[in-house]
Design a protein around this motif. Structure first.
Motif, mmCIF file in Angstrom:
data_model
loop_
_atom_site.group_PDB
_atom_site.id
_atom_site.type_symbol
_atom_site.label_atom_id
_atom_site.label_comp_id
_atom_site.label_asym_id
_atom_site.label_seq_id
_atom_site.Cartn_x
_atom_site.Cartn_y
_atom_site.Cartn_z
ATOM 1 N N GLN A 186 0.824 -1.206 0.000
ATOM 2 C CA GLN A 186 0.000 0.000 0.000
ATOM 3 C C GLN A 186 0.859 1.257 0.000
ATOM 4 O O GLN A 186 0.560 2.232 -0.684
ATOM 5 C CB GLN A 186 -0.925 0.011 1.208
ATOM 6 C CG GLN A 186 -2.109 -0.920 1.071
ATOM 7 C CD GLN A 186 -3.019 -0.827 2.286
ATOM 8 O OE1 GLN A 186 -2.585 -0.430 3.372
ATOM 9 N NE2 GLN A 186 -4.283 -1.194 2.091
ATOM 10 N N GLN A 187 1.922 1.241 0.780
ATOM 11 C CA GLN A 187 2.811 2.400 0.810
ATOM 12 C C GLN A 187 3.500 2.588 -0.538
ATOM 13 O O GLN A 187 3.661 3.716 -1.015
ATOM 14 C CB GLN A 187 3.851 2.238 1.925
ATOM 15 C CG GLN A 187 3.269 2.375 3.315
ATOM 16 C CD GLN A 187 4.308 2.089 4.388
ATOM 17 O OE1 GLN A 187 5.297 1.389 4.136
ATOM 18 N NE2 GLN A 187 4.073 2.620 5.582
ATOM 19 N N ALA A 238 1.061 4.118 -2.884
ATOM 20 C CA ALA A 238 0.853 5.531 -2.560
ATOM 21 C C ALA A 238 2.004 6.380 -3.089
ATOM 22 O O ALA A 238 1.791 7.469 -3.645
ATOM 23 C CB ALA A 238 0.694 5.713 -1.056
#
Length: 87
Positions: free
Chosen positions: A4-5, A8
């Motif tokens: 997820q990071q 992002a």
């Protein structure tokens, strides 16, 4: 760094470029529409000039004035038609 990071970070890096591409695509579409309208008006002008030349020849008027004045009339008609079609 988890998935997820990483997504992002990638999105943060790519987003300005995507916005720029969308803006360019929008500008090109508007310019293509404008160019299309101008071409249609040019056809009306060309047709008006041809009709003006024929009428001037048949009536014994000066050829150039027939082409110019009927071409201007064709152009005005073309712009009016395009304006109505655009609205």
């Amino acid at each position: 760094m988890d998935k997820q990071q990483a997504e992002a970070v990638a999105q943060a890096i790519l987003e300005p470029d995507l916005r720029t591409q969308d803006d360019l695509r929008r500008k090109r579409a508007l310019e293509a529409a404008r160019q299309s309208r101008k071409r249609r008006v040019a056809w009306f002008t060309l047709i008006g000039s041809g009709i003006g030349a024929a009428i001037a020849h048949l009536l014994g008027e000066r050829f150039t004035s027939g082409v110019i004045w009927r071409g201007l009339a064709g152009s005005a008609i073309g712009w009016l038609i395009m304006r109505r079609a655009w609205a």
